[in-house]
Design an enzyme around this catalytic site. Structure first.
Site, PDB file in Angstrom:
ATOM      1  N   HIS A  33       2.251   4.806   1.940  1.00 55.47           N
ATOM      2  CA  HIS A  33       3.062   3.907   1.097  1.00 55.47           C
ATOM      3  C   HIS A  33       4.395   3.580   1.785  1.00 55.47           C
ATOM      4  O   HIS A  33       4.883   2.455   1.707  1.00 55.47           O
ATOM      5  CB  HIS A  33       3.368   4.564  -0.253  1.00 55.47           C
ATOM      6  N   GLY A 144      -2.064  -2.204   1.065  1.00 51.07           N
ATOM      7  CA  GLY A 144      -2.650  -1.449   2.174  1.00 51.07           C
ATOM      8  C   GLY A 144      -4.077  -1.888   2.468  1.00 51.07           C
ATOM      9  O   GLY A 144      -4.845  -2.188   1.552  1.00 51.07           O
ATOM     10  N   SER A 182      -4.362   9.147   1.141  1.00 50.47           N
ATOM     11  CA  SER A 182      -4.666   8.648  -0.188  1.00 50.47           C
ATOM     12  C   SER A 182      -4.102   9.625  -1.205  1.00 50.47           C
ATOM     13  O   SER A 182      -4.141  10.844  -0.989  1.00 50.47           O
ATOM     14  CB  SER A 182      -6.194   8.556  -0.369  1.00 50.47           C
ATOM     15  N   ARG A 184      -5.478  10.392  -3.809  1.00 55.47           N
ATOM     16  CA  ARG A 184      -6.609  11.179  -4.339  1.00 55.47           C
ATOM     17  C   ARG A 184      -6.991  12.344  -3.423  1.00 55.47           C
ATOM     18  O   ARG A 184      -7.760  13.210  -3.831  1.00 55.47           O
ATOM     19  CB  ARG A 184      -7.810  10.269  -4.594  1.00 55.47           C
TER      20      ARG A 184
END
Ligand code: PAF
Length: 281
Positions: A33, A144, A182, A184
């Site tokens: 990010h 992204g 990620s 996650r």
């Protein structure tokens, strides 16, 4: 850096701005990010990051409730990266009335690949992104490439609705062992974390084979899927597509993308590699 939570505060903070760069996120921010914020800074000011876990893009039984919410840590990272403004609304602020007006992306995009396994997901994404675009009115917005299909949906949204916004794509950042960063990844247990880069390695093997001249695309993808299943993964899809259209490659395709989505235990990972034919990825 200011942090605002309401639409009124956001609009007041951005009044008169014409060169805003937006980085939409769901928070739990990582270095990937931050690289999007860096890209945004090179193309516009002020840089606005939104942090909103969007219920519309989660299906029943998906991870909306357990999605990590880490606003304080996210704001520290964004401030250090040089972000100017954070918009972090709650669900009632974003959706004060039930969002019965929704954006329906073209079925060829929305029902394919991830969309085939997550019905309604890309409608939820497109709807919240259109709202964010209306609220922030950015000149550029950064997404992204890790979410390659989402990027395609948003480019099409901007194109078909004539939105005056340049969409910029940030490259995928990877851990040292190749795993795509990620939010996650935080769900992975220790042994799953060791296995997780296997998905990327299978995609890279397909890229290498295609670049070496192999053209049996379906067989390559089937082999990769078989390798993952043998290692205990549950595979949603492995697919090779034209990178510009996300449709099956044609003899005119010059850039391809190999995409995969697969489950390790209760964690669904996605990844992709785009590459030019005859050139290294
Ligand atoms: O990629 C994400 O984090 C989300 O899908 C987005 C674009 C912020 C929309 O909720």
């Amino acid at each position: 850096m200011r942090v605002v939570h309401t639409v009124a505060e956001l609009r007041a903070a951005l009044a008169g701005q014409t060169g805003t760069a937006l980085v939409p996120t769901m928070g739990n921010l990582h270095a990937g990010h931050m690289s999007l914020v860096e890209l945004a800074k090179r193309h516009g000011r002020p840089v606005v990051a939104s942090i909103f876990v969007n219920p519309l893009q989660f299906g029943a039984g998906e991870d909306f409730e357990r999605y990590p919410r880490t606003l304080a840590a996210d704001c520290e990272k964004l401030a250090a990266a040089g972000c100017d403004l954070v918009f972090a609304p709650d669900v009632a602020e974003m959706y004060p009335v039930p969002q019965t007006f929704t954006v329906q992306p073209p079925a060829s995009l929305a029902n394919d690949l991830c969309g085939a396994f997550r019905p309604g997901h890309f409608s939820g994404v497109a709807t919240v992104v259109l709202k964010l675009f209306n609220l922030v009115q950015p000149r550029v917005a950064v997404f992204g490439k890790k979410d390659f299909q989402q990027l395609q949906v948003i480019r099409e949204l901007v194109r078909q609705f004539n939105l005056p916004i340049d969409i910029l794509a940030g490259g995928t950042l990877r851990e040292a062992d190749g795993l795509a960063m990620s939010s996650r990844n935080a769900y992975l247990g220790a042994s799953e974390r060791i296995q997780a880069p296997h998905l990327q390695r299978e995609l890279a093997a397909i890229v290498a084979a295609v670049q070496a001249g192999e053209r049996e695309f379906e067989a390559l993808c089937a082999t990769a899927g078989r390798h993952l299943r043998m290692a205990g993964w549950r595979v949603d899809y492995i697919a090779l597509r034209d990178a510009a259209t996300l449709q099956a490659p044609t003899p005119d395709s010059t850039r391809l993308v190999v995409l995969g989505a697969a489950w390790l235990g209760s964690t669904r990972l996605i990844d992709n590699l785009d590459f030019g034919l005859g050139h290294p990825a």
